[in-house]
Design a protein around this motif. Structure first.
Motif, PDB file in Angstrom:
ATOM      1  N   SER A 182       5.370 187.438  63.936  1.00 39.48           N
ATOM      2  CA  SER A 182       4.935 186.398  63.016  1.00 39.48           C
ATOM      3  C   SER A 182       5.923 185.231  63.039  1.00 39.48           C
ATOM      4  O   SER A 182       7.007 185.328  63.616  1.00 39.48           O
ATOM      5  CB  SER A 182       4.846 186.970  61.596  1.00 39.48           C
ATOM      6  N   ILE A 183       5.573 184.135  62.393  1.00 38.14           N
ATOM      7  CA  ILE A 183       6.470 182.973  62.328  1.00 38.14           C
ATOM      8  C   ILE A 183       7.814 183.355  61.709  1.00 38.14           C
ATOM      9  O   ILE A 183       8.864 182.870  62.121  1.00 38.14           O
ATOM     10  CB  ILE A 183       5.829 181.832  61.503  1.00 38.14           C
ATOM     11  N   ASP A 184       7.782 184.254  60.714  1.00 41.83           N
ATOM     12  CA  ASP A 184       9.029 184.644  60.050  1.00 41.83           C
ATOM     13  C   ASP A 184       9.684 185.862  60.684  1.00 41.83           C
ATOM     14  O   ASP A 184      10.582 186.459  60.105  1.00 41.83           O
ATOM     15  CB  ASP A 184       8.806 184.863  58.543  1.00 41.83           C
ATOM     16  N   GLY A 185       9.245 186.237  61.886  1.00 40.13           N
ATOM     17  CA  GLY A 185       9.968 187.225  62.676  1.00 40.13           C
ATOM     18  C   GLY A 185       9.551 188.665  62.526  1.00 40.13           C
ATOM     19  O   GLY A 185      10.189 189.555  63.102  1.00 40.13           O
ATOM     20  N   ALA A 186       8.477 188.953  61.791  1.00 40.17           N
ATOM     21  CA  ALA A 186       8.023 190.335  61.657  1.00 40.17           C
ATOM     22  C   ALA A 186       7.356 190.801  62.945  1.00 40.17           C
ATOM     23  O   ALA A 186       6.554 190.072  63.544  1.00 40.17           O
ATOM     24  CB  ALA A 186       7.048 190.460  60.494  1.00 40.17           C
ATOM     25  N   PRO A 202       0.386 182.600  64.065  1.00 33.93           N
ATOM     26  CA  PRO A 202       0.540 181.659  62.944  1.00 33.93           C
ATOM     27  C   PRO A 202       0.368 182.322  61.586  1.00 33.93           C
ATOM     28  O   PRO A 202      -0.559 182.026  60.831  1.00 33.93           O
ATOM     29  CB  PRO A 202      -0.546 180.611  63.221  1.00 33.93           C
ATOM     30  N   LEU A 203       1.296 183.238  61.270  1.00 31.02           N
ATOM     31  CA  LEU A 203       1.271 183.946  59.997  1.00 31.02           C
ATOM     32  C   LEU A 203       2.684 184.043  59.431  1.00 31.02           C
ATOM     33  O   LEU A 203       3.654 184.202  60.184  1.00 31.02           O
ATOM     34  CB  LEU A 203       0.749 185.383  60.174  1.00 31.02           C
ATOM     35  N   LEU A 204       2.789 183.956  58.112  1.00 33.59           N
ATOM     36  CA  LEU A 204       3.995 184.375  57.410  1.00 33.59           C
ATOM     37  C   LEU A 204       3.689 185.738  56.806  1.00 33.59           C
ATOM     38  O   LEU A 204       2.660 185.921  56.154  1.00 33.59           O
ATOM     39  CB  LEU A 204       4.361 183.378  56.312  1.00 33.59           C
ATOM     40  N   VAL A 205       4.581 186.698  57.008  1.00 31.18           N
ATOM     41  CA  VAL A 205       4.304 188.076  56.629  1.00 31.18           C
ATOM     42  C   VAL A 205       5.184 188.547  55.477  1.00 31.18           C
ATOM     43  O   VAL A 205       4.726 189.227  54.564  1.00 31.18           O
ATOM     44  CB  VAL A 205       4.478 189.013  57.845  1.00 31.18           C
ATOM     45  N   GLY A 206       6.482 188.191  55.502  1.00 30.54           N
ATOM     46  CA  GLY A 206       7.381 188.720  54.492  1.00 30.54           C
ATOM     47  C   GLY A 206       7.548 190.216  54.653  1.00 30.54           C
ATOM     48  O   GLY A 206       7.475 190.759  55.756  1.00 30.54           O
ATOM     49  N   GLY A 207       7.722 190.916  53.535  1.00 29.38           N
ATOM     50  CA  GLY A 207       7.843 192.366  53.596  1.00 29.38           C
ATOM     51  C   GLY A 207       9.130 192.807  54.263  1.00 29.38           C
ATOM     52  O   GLY A 207      10.106 192.057  54.359  1.00 29.38           O
ATOM     53  N   SER A 208       9.132 194.034  54.765  1.00 27.37           N
ATOM     54  CA  SER A 208      10.328 194.616  55.374  1.00 27.37           C
ATOM     55  C   SER A 208      10.110 194.951  56.843  1.00 27.37           C
ATOM     56  O   SER A 208      10.750 195.839  57.387  1.00 27.37           O
ATOM     57  CB  SER A 208      10.748 195.890  54.618  1.00 27.37           C
ATOM     58  N   GLY A 209       9.163 194.259  57.480  1.00 23.08           N
ATOM     59  CA  GLY A 209       8.882 194.507  58.888  1.00 23.08           C
ATOM     60  C   GLY A 209      10.096 194.262  59.763  1.00 23.08           C
ATOM     61  O   GLY A 209      10.908 193.374  59.505  1.00 23.08           O
ATOM     62  N   ARG A 210      10.222 195.068  60.824  1.00 27.16           N
ATOM     63  CA  ARG A 210      11.374 194.980  61.707  1.00 27.16           C
ATOM     64  C   ARG A 210      11.256 193.814  62.680  1.00 27.16           C
ATOM     65  O   ARG A 210      10.182 193.287  62.938  1.00 27.16           O
ATOM     66  CB  ARG A 210      11.528 196.277  62.498  1.00 27.16           C
ATOM     67  N   ARG A 211      12.404 193.420  63.243  1.00 32.78           N
ATOM     68  CA  ARG A 211      12.429 192.443  64.327  1.00 32.78           C
ATOM     69  C   ARG A 211      11.906 193.102  65.600  1.00 32.78           C
ATOM     70  O   ARG A 211      11.703 194.319  65.659  1.00 32.78           O
ATOM     71  CB  ARG A 211      13.862 191.963  64.564  1.00 32.78           C
ATOM     72  N   ILE A 212      11.716 192.296  66.660  1.00 28.45           N
ATOM     73  CA  ILE A 212      11.177 192.853  67.901  1.00 28.45           C
ATOM     74  C   ILE A 212      12.210 193.652  68.673  1.00 28.45           C
ATOM     75  O   ILE A 212      11.854 194.442  69.554  1.00 28.45           O
ATOM     76  CB  ILE A 212      10.570 191.758  68.804  1.00 28.45           C
ATOM     77  N   ALA A 213      13.512 193.479  68.386  1.00 31.00           N
ATOM     78  CA  ALA A 213      14.550 194.224  69.090  1.00 31.00           C
ATOM     79  C   ALA A 213      15.589 194.724  68.100  1.00 31.00           C
ATOM     80  O   ALA A 213      16.040 193.968  67.233  1.00 31.00           O
ATOM     81  CB  ALA A 213      15.219 193.366  70.160  1.00 31.00           C
ATOM     82  N   LEU A 214      15.978 195.996  68.237  1.00 29.99           N
ATOM     83  CA  LEU A 214      16.982 196.600  67.382  1.00 29.99           C
ATOM     84  C   LEU A 214      17.949 197.412  68.238  1.00 29.99           C
ATOM     85  O   LEU A 214      17.513 198.180  69.110  1.00 29.99           O
ATOM     86  CB  LEU A 214      16.330 197.536  66.353  1.00 29.99           C
ATOM     87  N   SER A 215      19.252 197.241  68.001  1.00 30.40           N
ATOM     88  CA  SER A 215      20.255 198.032  68.717  1.00 30.40           C
ATOM     89  C   SER A 215      21.546 198.038  67.906  1.00 30.40           C
ATOM     90  O   SER A 215      21.778 197.132  67.105  1.00 30.40           O
ATOM     91  CB  SER A 215      20.506 197.469  70.120  1.00 30.40           C
ATOM     92  N   PRO A 216      22.403 199.034  68.117  1.00 32.20           N
ATOM     93  CA  PRO A 216      23.658 199.096  67.362  1.00 32.20           C
ATOM     94  C   PRO A 216      24.594 197.933  67.657  1.00 32.20           C
ATOM     95  O   PRO A 216      25.369 197.516  66.795  1.00 32.20           O
ATOM     96  CB  PRO A 216      24.279 200.424  67.815  1.00 32.20           C
ATOM     97  N   ASN A 217      24.523 197.407  68.874  1.00 35.80           N
ATOM     98  CA  ASN A 217      25.438 196.349  69.291  1.00 35.80           C
ATOM     99  C   ASN A 217      24.664 195.127  69.766  1.00 35.80           C
ATOM    100  O   ASN A 217      23.608 195.256  70.393  1.00 35.80           O
ATOM    101  CB  ASN A 217      26.340 196.838  70.425  1.00 35.80           C
TER     102      ASN A 217
END
Length: 254
Positions: A37-41, A209-224
């Motif tokens: 989404s636009i806000d990164g969800a 073209p959406l704003l989602v809010g909430g607690s959705g994750r980013r497209i990439a997650l890693s410890p470092n």
């Protein structure tokens, strides 16, 4: 930054050319595809499919038509109810003929699922859907009974690491099977692992073209964190405002 291209102005062959894999590959090319989404969800109600627009779906299917294998993490495979890939047979033959991807017989790409623990349900759609049987990339430490259950369900089970599926192990397993055009469809943890290993060659990103809010994750997650310079190869805009981008990793000059 490339010029903005309107999706409505592109013919099918032009769109194919913008997403074609490099010619004459001698190693797996790791392409990642995500929608946000636009806000990164990266998800809406727990699924990426909730963010998809018609133009995103069009590119999603084209990317599968181009690929040899679809790589996905086990969590995403479960959340999105993955089955076998079903692609356009005639288009895949034509893509192969022109050297863009596809398959000489039009066969669909294999689904390859990454799971360190081999924790997959052998009665799920991934194993019962008609089509090519999945490739399961797991570890030497995964329980033997789980691996046997997946093999008995028709999967090809391959160990791609001792305690974790490493990027090197994944690439080796895919290369040994001739899968050089790799399409990774997530999830965020697998994408993060590939970034950390400097294994991502390009990212196809749809911004819906959406704003989602909430607690959705980013497209990439890693410890470092692993900052990776990328160059935008194209930016396509659909009539509904969806932005379709392809970013390629900047390789250092020799």
């Amino acid at each position: 930054m490339p010029n903005v291209t309107q999706l409505a102005d592109l013919g099918e062959d032009q769109l194919v050319g913008m997403y074609a894999y490099p010619a004459r590959l001698d190693r797996p090319w790791m392409r990642v595809n995500f929608v946000a989404s636009i806000d990164g969800a990266a998800t809406l109600d727990g699924r990426s499919g909730g963010l998809a627009t018609p133009s995103d779906k069009k590119v999603f299917h084209l990317l599968r038509d181009l690929a040899d294998v679809v790589l996905v993490g086990a969590g995403t495979a479960r959340a999105e109810n993955y089955g076998a890939a079903h692609t356009n047979e005639r288009l895949r033959i034509r893509l192969h003929h022109h050297g863009f991807g596809g398959h000489p017989d039009g066969a669909p790409p294999r689904i390859a699922v990454v799971t360190a623990s081999a924790a997959l349900d052998p009665t799920s759609r991934l194993f019962t859907d008609s089509g090519a049987h999945p490739l399961i990339l797991t570890t030497a430490d995964a329980p033997a009974d789980r691996k046997k259950a997946l093999t008995d369900a028709g999967a090809e089970v391959v160990e791609a690491g001792e305690t974790a599926c490493t990027a090197g192990g994944i690439r080796t397993a895919l290369a040994e099977r001739g899968f050089l055009r790799v399409l990774c469809e997530g999830g965020p943890a697998l994408f993060g692992d590939l970034i950390e290993a400097e294994a991502v060659d390009d990212l196809c990103l749809t911004v819906t073209p959406l704003l989602v809010g909430g607690s959705g994750r980013r497209i990439a997650l890693s410890p470092n964190a692993m900052p990776t310079p990328m160059a935008c190869r194209h930016l396509i805009v659909a009539v509904d405002g969806t932005q379709l981008m392809r970013w390629e990793r900047c390789h250092p000059h020799p």
